[in-house]
Scaffold this active site. Structure first.
Site, PDB file in Angstrom:
ATOM      1  N   SER A   1      -2.658 -13.353  53.597  1.00 28.56           N
ATOM      2  CA  SER A   1      -2.919 -12.729  54.975  1.00 28.56           C
ATOM      3  C   SER A   1      -3.566 -11.170  54.947  1.00 28.56           C
ATOM      4  O   SER A   1      -4.081 -10.770  55.754  1.00 28.56           O
ATOM      5  CB  SER A   1      -1.614 -12.538  55.756  1.00 28.56           C
ATOM      6  OG  SER A   1      -0.430 -11.779  54.866  1.00 28.56           O
TER       7      SER A   1
ATOM      8  N   ASP B   1       3.161  -4.865  61.674  1.00 24.99           N
ATOM      9  CA  ASP B   1       4.504  -5.865  61.786  1.00 24.99           C
ATOM     10  C   ASP B   1       4.955  -5.399  60.705  1.00 24.99           C
ATOM     11  O   ASP B   1       4.891  -4.554  59.962  1.00 24.99           O
ATOM     12  CB  ASP B   1       3.972  -7.235  61.975  1.00 24.99           C
ATOM     13  CG  ASP B   1       3.034  -7.781  60.943  1.00 24.99           C
ATOM     14  OD1 ASP B   1       2.936  -7.215  59.898  1.00 24.99           O
ATOM     15  OD2 ASP B   1       2.486  -8.993  61.294  1.00 24.99           O
TER      16      ASP B   1
ATOM     17  N   HIS C   1       2.493  -6.312  57.380  1.00 22.69           N
ATOM     18  CA  HIS C   1       0.904  -5.874  57.227  1.00 22.69           C
ATOM     19  C   HIS C   1       0.573  -4.613  57.797  1.00 22.69           C
ATOM     20  O   HIS C   1       1.167  -4.203  59.065  1.00 22.69           O
ATOM     21  CB  HIS C   1       0.118  -7.093  58.081  1.00 22.69           C
ATOM     22  CG  HIS C   1       0.262  -8.541  57.601  1.00 22.69           C
ATOM     23  ND1 HIS C   1       1.375  -9.177  58.567  1.00 22.69           N
ATOM     24  CD2 HIS C   1       0.260  -9.075  56.590  1.00 22.69           C
ATOM     25  CE1 HIS C   1       1.525 -10.306  57.971  1.00 22.69           C
ATOM     26  NE2 HIS C   1       0.806 -10.364  56.730  1.00 22.69           N
TER      27      HIS C   1
END
Ligand SMILES: *[C@@H]1O[C@H](CO)[C@@H](O)[C@H](O)[C@H]1NC(C)=O
Ligand SMILES: *[C@@H]1O[C@H](CO)[C@@H](O)[C@H](O)[C@H]1NC(C)=O
Ligand SMILES: *[C@@H]1O[C@H](CO)[C@@H](O)[C@H](O)[C@H]1NC(C)=O
Ligand SMILES: *[C@@H]1O[C@H](CO)[C@@H](O)[C@H](O)[C@H]1NC(C)=O
Ligand SMILES: *[C@@H]1O[C@H](CO)[C@@H](O)[C@H](O)[C@H]1NC(C)=O
Length: 352
Positions: free
Chosen positions: A46, A326, A329
């Site tokens: 991610s 978040d 990230h």
């Protein structure tokens, strides 16, 4: 055709012939690298994914992800741009398209492909998305289908992001503390196999990210009211990064090359965290450990809604003021700051 025109054409031909081989001058940068990178291939998770995850399940496709860029959820695990976008920008090419769009956006294949899937690792994780071995199979398949040639890959760069999903899976599946060092060693061995394979497929330069200080992610600092990091986790990260540096050195020795290098995301993150520790007058991020978007309680996360569609998260008023988006990230502003650190810029110099 008169002689003058012929000469001109001949000169042009000779210049074109050599410009592909000669040193590339990029502003004041003189490159020992015999080509200008033209394509970027991205593998990993991610931190690098720009939209491969499934729309029905990934938070990256839900509001408020993507609110800064492109303005709506679009598959990035951030409010906006991520590492891949900044690295492509550095190379002077467009962000490579996610692999899932290779058919619809075939015109963009000339900039490479992003094979990274959020939640994945070098081994299978809880995410149920293609692991890195499978991601490299996808590139091999594109070579088999003659979408790319081995020769063409020589002028390409690979960015390999390994941000720790193997480790969160290890912890979540009852991996023992005693077994952790051995597991780290097996993760780095698998990374090494993967890097070598990408090189053997023909990619000219391969950058692998160092592991960021996992103990400083909001998911770990939350317990300490976002005031300090989990040192146990950071110690494990240090072992990973030491083994990775050794492995990359060995790969270069074996290949008699400078094809492989580490992108120092670890020190880049610390540079930003230390700005606060150093009690600077006005650090860029008031508290770099405190994220912008968090679930209202355990069991909820950024983008969670209940069965009635009511939101179960809180969102900060200005994502630009936060390093983390978040609990895992960085924000776009965070990635921009990481990209701008001397640690990151010095790593990128190894491309030339
Ligand atoms: C990666 O995924 C493939 C397909 O599911 C699986 O066969 C393989 O064992 C996995 N590789 C690793 C290193 O975990
Ligand atoms: C690509 O072709 C090679 C050689 O024919 C074959 O061994 C390999 O399995 C193929 N890989 C993929 C991913 O299609
Ligand atoms: C881990 O251990 C807990 C408690 O012993 C158990 O409930 C859980 O099923 C285990 N999880 C895995 C993936 O083995
Ligand atoms: C720090 O991280 C370790 C490893 O994940 C964990 O076992 C421990 O509970 C954490 N410490 C605190 C105080 O949260
Ligand atoms: C490694 O590369 C250098 C420079 O290209 C060359 O002089 C040397 O012979 C090479 N060594 C091996 C073992 O291939």
């Amino acid at each position: 055709m008169d002689t003058q025109n012929l000469l001109f054409l001949l000169c042009f031909f000779v210049i074109s012939l050599f410009s592909g081989q000669q040193q590339v001058v990029e502003g004041s940068r003189v490159s020992p690298f015999p080509f200008r990178p033209k394509k970027l291939f991205v593998f990993g998770d991610s931190y690098a994914d720009t939209g491969n995850n499934r729309k029905d399940s990934a938070s990256s496709w839900k509001y408020p992800y993507g609110i800064t860029f492109p303005g709506k959820p679009a598959g990035r695990f951030s409010d906006g741009r991520v590492s891949t976008d900044y690295i492509a920008g550095f190379l002077g090419i467009k962000t490579p398209i996610p692999y899932r769009w290779r058919k619809q956006l075939a015109g963009r294949l000339k900039y490479g492909v992003n094979f990274a899937y959020g939640g994945t690792g070098v081994f299978d994780t809880l995410a149920q998305e293609p692991n890195m071995t499978t991601q490299i199979d996808f590139l091999q398949q594109l070579l088999n289908e003659s979408v790319y040639t081995k020769r063409g890959l020589k002028t390409s760069v690979a960015f390999v992001s390994v941000a720790g999903n193997d480790y969160s899976t290890y912890t979540a599946t009852n991996g023992s503390a005693e077994g952790f060092p051995a597991f780290i060693s097996s993760v780095v061995s698998q990374i090494t196999v993967n890097l070598k394979r990408i090189h053997d497929l023909g990619v000219g330069k391969i950058a692998v990210s160092a592991l960021q200080p996992l103990g400083c992610l909001p998911r770990s600092t939350a317990r300490f009211s976002y005031q300090h990091c989990n040192e146990t986790e950071n110690t494990l990260v240090n072992l990973h990064n030491q083994l990775l540096a050794q492995a990359v050195n060995n790969l270069n020795k074996q290949a008699n090359s400078t094809s492989f290098f580490v992108l120092d995301i670890y020190n880049a993150f610390w540079t930003i965290f230390n700005e606060k520790e150093a009690h600077q007058e006005s650090p860029k991020f008031e508290n770099p450990f405190q994220p912008c978007c968090v679930g209202v309680s355990a069991g909820f996360s950024c983008a969670s809604v209940d069965e009635n569609g009511a939101k179960k998260y809180t969102l900060c008023s200005n994502p630009k003021s936060k390093f983390f988006w978040d609990t895992v990230h960085p924000t776009e502003e965070g990635w921009q700051a990481v990209y701008s650190t001397p640690a990151f810029q010095n790593s990128l110099k190894q491309l030339w």
